[in-house]
Design a protein around this motif. Sequence first.
Motif, PDB file in Angstrom:
ATOM      1  N   THR A 288      12.708   1.647   6.010  1.00  0.00           N
ATOM      2  CA  THR A 288      12.934   0.954   7.280  1.00  0.00           C
ATOM      3  C   THR A 288      12.204  -0.382   7.292  1.00  0.00           C
ATOM      4  N   GLY A 289      10.984  -0.387   6.754  1.00  0.00           N
ATOM      5  CA  GLY A 289      10.238  -1.641   6.643  1.00  0.00           C
ATOM      6  C   GLY A 289      10.944  -2.646   5.751  1.00  0.00           C
TER       7      GLY A 289
ATOM      8  N   ILE B 266      23.219 -11.315  -2.953  1.00  0.00           N
ATOM      9  CA  ILE B 266      23.306 -10.201  -3.894  1.00  0.00           C
ATOM     10  C   ILE B 266      22.007  -9.397  -3.888  1.00  0.00           C
ATOM     11  N   SER B 267      20.878 -10.093  -3.984  1.00  0.00           N
ATOM     12  CA  SER B 267      19.585  -9.411  -3.939  1.00  0.00           C
ATOM     13  C   SER B 267      19.380  -8.716  -2.600  1.00  0.00           C
ATOM     14  N   ALA B 268      19.758  -9.392  -1.525  1.00  0.00           N
ATOM     15  CA  ALA B 268      19.605  -8.825  -0.187  1.00  0.00           C
ATOM     16  C   ALA B 268      20.448  -7.565  -0.040  1.00  0.00           C
ATOM     17  N   THR B 269      21.666  -7.606  -0.562  1.00  0.00           N
ATOM     18  CA  THR B 269      22.561  -6.450  -0.480  1.00  0.00           C
ATOM     19  C   THR B 269      21.974  -5.248  -1.195  1.00  0.00           C
ATOM     20  N   VAL B 270      21.468  -5.466  -2.396  1.00  0.00           N
ATOM     21  CA  VAL B 270      20.919  -4.357  -3.176  1.00  0.00           C
ATOM     22  C   VAL B 270      19.681  -3.768  -2.492  1.00  0.00           C
ATOM     23  N   THR B 271      18.832  -4.623  -1.943  1.00  0.00           N
ATOM     24  CA  THR B 271      17.641  -4.135  -1.236  1.00  0.00           C
ATOM     25  C   THR B 271      18.035  -3.279  -0.043  1.00  0.00           C
ATOM     26  N   LEU B 272      19.001  -3.753   0.740  1.00  0.00           N
ATOM     27  CA  LEU B 272      19.455  -2.993   1.903  1.00  0.00           C
ATOM     28  C   LEU B 272      20.146  -1.699   1.480  1.00  0.00           C
ATOM     29  N   TYR B 273      20.941  -1.763   0.425  1.00  0.00           N
ATOM     30  CA  TYR B 273      21.641  -0.561  -0.059  1.00  0.00           C
ATOM     31  C   TYR B 273      20.635   0.502  -0.496  1.00  0.00           C
ATOM     32  N   VAL B 274      19.653   0.106  -1.298  1.00  0.00           N
ATOM     33  CA  VAL B 274      18.645   1.063  -1.770  1.00  0.00           C
ATOM     34  C   VAL B 274      17.889   1.664  -0.596  1.00  0.00           C
ATOM     35  N   SER B 275      17.600   0.845   0.413  1.00  0.00           N
ATOM     36  CA  SER B 275      16.898   1.346   1.593  1.00  0.00           C
ATOM     37  C   SER B 275      17.738   2.390   2.321  1.00  0.00           C
ATOM     38  N   ILE B 276      19.021   2.104   2.488  1.00  0.00           N
ATOM     39  CA  ILE B 276      19.932   3.058   3.142  1.00  0.00           C
ATOM     40  C   ILE B 276      20.031   4.349   2.321  1.00  0.00           C
ATOM     41  N   TYR B 277      20.170   4.212   1.016  1.00  0.00           N
ATOM     42  CA  TYR B 277      20.252   5.367   0.114  1.00  0.00           C
ATOM     43  C   TYR B 277      19.003   6.235   0.242  1.00  0.00           C
ATOM     44  N   ASN B 278      17.827   5.600   0.222  1.00  0.00           N
ATOM     45  CA  ASN B 278      16.570   6.343   0.300  1.00  0.00           C
ATOM     46  C   ASN B 278      16.403   7.049   1.640  1.00  0.00           C
TER      47      ASN B 278
ATOM     48  N   LEU C 165       6.411  12.951   1.402  1.00  0.00           N
ATOM     49  CA  LEU C 165       7.005  11.859   0.637  1.00  0.00           C
ATOM     50  C   LEU C 165       8.307  11.381   1.268  1.00  0.00           C
ATOM     51  N   SER C 166       9.130  12.306   1.704  1.00  0.00           N
ATOM     52  CA  SER C 166      10.402  11.940   2.331  1.00  0.00           C
ATOM     53  C   SER C 166      10.165  11.151   3.616  1.00  0.00           C
ATOM     54  N   SER C 167       9.182  11.566   4.391  1.00  0.00           N
ATOM     55  CA  SER C 167       8.854  10.848   5.625  1.00  0.00           C
ATOM     56  C   SER C 167       8.361   9.438   5.324  1.00  0.00           C
ATOM     57  N   MET C 168       7.536   9.313   4.274  1.00  0.00           N
ATOM     58  CA  MET C 168       7.037   7.998   3.885  1.00  0.00           C
ATOM     59  C   MET C 168       8.165   7.108   3.353  1.00  0.00           C
TER      60      MET C 168
ATOM     61  N   ALA D  45       0.839  -1.205   0.000  1.00  0.00           N
ATOM     62  CA  ALA D  45       0.000   0.000   0.000  1.00  0.00           C
ATOM     63  C   ALA D  45       0.869   1.248   0.000  1.00  0.00           C
ATOM     64  N   GLY D  46       1.947   1.223   0.793  1.00  0.00           N
ATOM     65  CA  GLY D  46       2.849   2.365   0.850  1.00  0.00           C
ATOM     66  C   GLY D  46       3.532   2.628  -0.485  1.00  0.00           C
ATOM     67  N   PHE D  47       3.871   1.552  -1.201  1.00  0.00           N
ATOM     68  CA  PHE D  47       4.513   1.698  -2.510  1.00  0.00           C
ATOM     69  C   PHE D  47       3.588   2.414  -3.488  1.00  0.00           C
ATOM     70  N   VAL D  48       2.315   2.044  -3.479  1.00  0.00           N
ATOM     71  CA  VAL D  48       1.344   2.676  -4.379  1.00  0.00           C
ATOM     72  C   VAL D  48       1.193   4.158  -4.044  1.00  0.00           C
ATOM     73  N   VAL D  49       1.090   4.455  -2.749  1.00  0.00           N
ATOM     74  CA  VAL D  49       0.943   5.845  -2.318  1.00  0.00           C
ATOM     75  C   VAL D  49       2.180   6.665  -2.709  1.00  0.00           C
ATOM     76  N   LEU D  50       3.367   6.084  -2.516  1.00  0.00           N
ATOM     77  CA  LEU D  50       4.601   6.776  -2.879  1.00  0.00           C
ATOM     78  C   LEU D  50       4.676   7.028  -4.385  1.00  0.00           C
ATOM     79  N   LEU D  51       4.272   6.039  -5.160  1.00  0.00           N
ATOM     80  CA  LEU D  51       4.318   6.186  -6.615  1.00  0.00           C
ATOM     81  C   LEU D  51       3.406   7.324  -7.074  1.00  0.00           C
ATOM     82  N   VAL D  52       2.192   7.355  -6.542  1.00  0.00           N
ATOM     83  CA  VAL D  52       1.243   8.420  -6.896  1.00  0.00           C
ATOM     84  C   VAL D  52       1.771   9.773  -6.432  1.00  0.00           C
ATOM     85  N   GLY D  53       2.323   9.796  -5.221  1.00  0.00           N
ATOM     86  CA  GLY D  53       2.851  11.040  -4.679  1.00  0.00           C
ATOM     87  C   GLY D  53       4.033  11.575  -5.468  1.00  0.00           C
ATOM     88  N   MET D  54       4.908  10.672  -5.927  1.00  0.00           N
ATOM     89  CA  MET D  54       6.073  11.090  -6.718  1.00  0.00           C
ATOM     90  C   MET D  54       5.641  11.704  -8.046  1.00  0.00           C
TER      91      MET D  54
END
Length: 220
Positions: free
Chosen positions: A174-175, A193-205, A165-168, A141-150
């Motif tokens: 974090t989730g 490899i997949s886990a690393t990229v997911t964590l990296y993107v989360s940290i970046y965001n 948007l930044s708060s979301m 649900a959060g992904f959809v809201v973020l996409l619309v908001g962006m």
Amino acid sequence: MNNQMFSQSTSQESAIQTNKVLRNTYFLLSMTLVWSAVIAGLAMAFNLPHPGFLITIVGFYGLIFMVEKNRNNSSGIMYTFLFTGFLGYTLGPILNSYLGAGMGDIIVTALGGTALAFMSASAYALTTKRDLSFLNGMMMAGFVVLLVGMVANIFLQMPILQLALSSMFILFSTGAILLTTQSIIRGGETSYISATVTLYVSIYNIFISLLSILGIMRDD
């Protein structure tokens, strides 16, 4: 007796494999963070321009696709470094803009906040016995809201919307850290490899979102 021994052996092998994925994930994550920081530093030093929205989106999703396509072979590591290096490059001009505006302290604060958020979420996911899978529905649900908001923010460019948007993004990322970490320790995620990229993107965001929030508050 044989069945019991087989069960114990399988359980031990599963635990060894899980620890291996977790160990490899954190090692590769630390390497990509250092690599990304080096590229960002070079982009800052040479005052390189930001690639722009279109190139950033194409580069992001194109390299993500290549990482996932090669998630179970050695090429995946190469694409992981290409991906994180690319995001590091996009970060350089952003950091230069904050430094140019006299907001260097905000960068330090955002880095500290990002580190705290990641370590707290990881520690909780590693130690809790609670099943965090209930977050999946909220994440979708959060992904959809973020996409619309962006999309809306591209046209509206409202500070209050950017703040929301930044708060979301911080909550969403974090989730993602919680779910990915728990998926590793429970054997659901077998590709470091997949886990690393997911964590990296989360940290970046989280970092980018904190920069945005702190910057907006400073402007006010």
